[in-house]
Design a protein around this motif. Structure first.
Motif, mmCIF file in Angstrom:
data_model
loop_
_atom_site.group_PDB
_atom_site.id
_atom_site.type_symbol
_atom_site.label_atom_id
_atom_site.label_comp_id
_atom_site.label_asym_id
_atom_site.label_seq_id
_atom_site.Cartn_x
_atom_site.Cartn_y
_atom_site.Cartn_z
ATOM 1 N N SER A 1 4.342 -0.729 3.466
ATOM 2 C CA SER A 1 4.128 0.640 2.995
ATOM 3 C C SER A 1 5.221 1.037 2.008
ATOM 4 C CB SER A 1 4.105 1.613 4.177
ATOM 5 O OG SER A 1 2.991 1.348 5.006
ATOM 6 N N CYS B 1 -6.143 2.480 -1.156
ATOM 7 C CA CYS B 1 -5.596 1.599 -0.113
ATOM 8 C C CYS B 1 -6.384 1.754 1.187
ATOM 9 C CB CYS B 1 -4.116 1.896 0.109
ATOM 10 S SG CYS B 1 -3.078 1.492 -1.315
ATOM 11 N N ARG C 1 -7.863 -1.112 3.570
ATOM 12 C CA ARG C 1 -7.589 -1.165 5.011
ATOM 13 C C ARG C 1 -8.905 -1.205 5.781
ATOM 14 N NH1 ARG C 1 -3.460 2.916 3.643
ATOM 15 N NH2 ARG C 1 -4.966 4.527 4.200
ATOM 16 N N ARG D 1 1.012 -4.881 6.814
ATOM 17 C CA ARG D 1 1.115 -3.843 5.794
ATOM 18 C C ARG D 1 2.562 -3.706 5.329
ATOM 19 N NH1 ARG D 1 -2.298 1.185 8.540
ATOM 20 N NH2 ARG D 1 -4.149 -0.014 9.145
ATOM 21 N N GLN E 1 0.808 -1.212 0.000
ATOM 22 C CA GLN E 1 0.000 0.000 0.000
ATOM 23 C C GLN E 1 0.839 1.259 0.000
ATOM 24 O OE1 GLN E 1 -1.766 1.133 3.690
ATOM 25 N NE2 GLN E 1 0.194 1.012 4.718
ATOM 26 N N GLY F 1 5.019 6.317 7.007
ATOM 27 C CA GLY F 1 5.308 4.907 7.232
ATOM 28 C C GLY F 1 6.699 4.481 6.821
ATOM 29 N N GLN F 2 7.530 5.432 6.383
ATOM 30 C CA GLN F 2 8.881 5.122 5.927
ATOM 31 C C GLN F 2 9.918 5.546 6.967
ATOM 32 O OE1 GLN F 2 9.600 3.545 2.962
ATOM 33 N NE2 GLN F 2 7.378 3.305 2.810
ATOM 34 N N PRO G 1 0.262 4.590 2.301
ATOM 35 C CA PRO G 1 -0.603 5.107 3.365
ATOM 36 C C PRO G 1 -1.516 6.232 2.898
ATOM 37 C CG PRO G 1 1.583 4.678 4.233
ATOM 38 C CD PRO G 1 1.674 4.487 2.752
#
Length: 243
Positions: A32, A14, A18, A30, A7, A127-128, A9
């Motif tokens: 990301s 997506c 979710r 997940r 996905q 999310g990284q 975020p």
């Protein structure tokens, strides 16, 4: 083994999946990815480079509508697809039209957000690891140019997208004034799609991205959202109730 969702975020498509997974109570993992940089990873497992992609029980399902079909077949509890054939057709038709509009919503939002790197970069890299934000920042002119080219984002396409968004919001508002739900007596993939795809506009806290405060949005974007608060309200109410 848990299903795995590949996905972005920030992606409203997506978010649709979710939400479907959470609504059904399915435990999943997940992965990301960053838009643009995701292609190599997705090409390894799926026919095209689009997300969302779900891996489950040895199968790879790509695209939000196909994933909901799969989930309702293999995880039938809390089905999002009506059993009645006529209602099923109605729900799928709403979903088809809204999925198509989702491209307009994405284009319109990015048209405004991409001109503000301080707003766009945290959304794109949610999310990284922290260093990814700096990598995207260094490459941001190319990132913005690539996204505008790939999604055909410009003033004319954004204006046309806005008109289609306004038409759909008016239609949705009329439908929700007539009934609490778009199809039948149960929350369905029609309501889920409407709320998830417009979530990029009303920016719910439940989405896993650092939305900027409303007052920090580009002026034209904020003014339009403020102007259409009444039309967006039913979607926000359903999002809060069913998400």
């Amino acid at each position: 083994m848990r299903p795995v969702l590949y996905q972005f975020p920030i992606s409203h498509y997506c978010e649709k999946i979710r939400w479907a997974l959470d609504y059904k109570g399915i435990q999943y993992s997940r992965v990301s990815l960053i838009p643009g940089l995701h292609m190599k990873s997705i090409r390894r497992i799926a026919p095209s480079t689009s997300v969302p992609v779900l891996r489950d029980k040895g199968q790879v399902i790509q695209g939000s509508s196909a994933i909901i079909d799969y989930l309702d077949k293999h995880y039938p509890e809390h089905s999002l697809t009506p059993e009645d054939p006529a209602l099923r057709q109605q729900a799928q038709e709403w979903e088809r039209r809204l999925d198509r509009l989702g491209e307009d919503i994405r284009l319109w939002c990015y048209h405004y957000l991409l001109v503000e790197p301080e707003l766009a970069i945290p959304l794109l890299t949610s999310g990284q690891p922290f260093y990814r934000r700096w990598q995207v920042r260094l490459a941001y002119p190319k990132v913005e140019k690539g996204m505008r080219y790939w999604m055909k984002i410009n003033s004319e396409t954004a204006a046309a997208a806005q008109q289609r968004m306004e038409a759909m919001l008016a239609e949705l508002r009329t439908a929700y004034l007539q009934s609490h739900l778009l199809v039948g007596d149960h929350f369905s993939r029609a309501d889920l799609t409407a709320c998830a795809l417009f979530a990029m506009v009303f920016q719910p806290a439940e989405m896993p991205v650092p939305w900027p405060a409303r007052e920090r949005l580009p002026k034209a974007m904020k003014a339009w959202i403020d102007q259409h608060e009444d039309e967006l309200q039913p979607l926000q109410v359903h999002y809060a109730q069913y998400r």
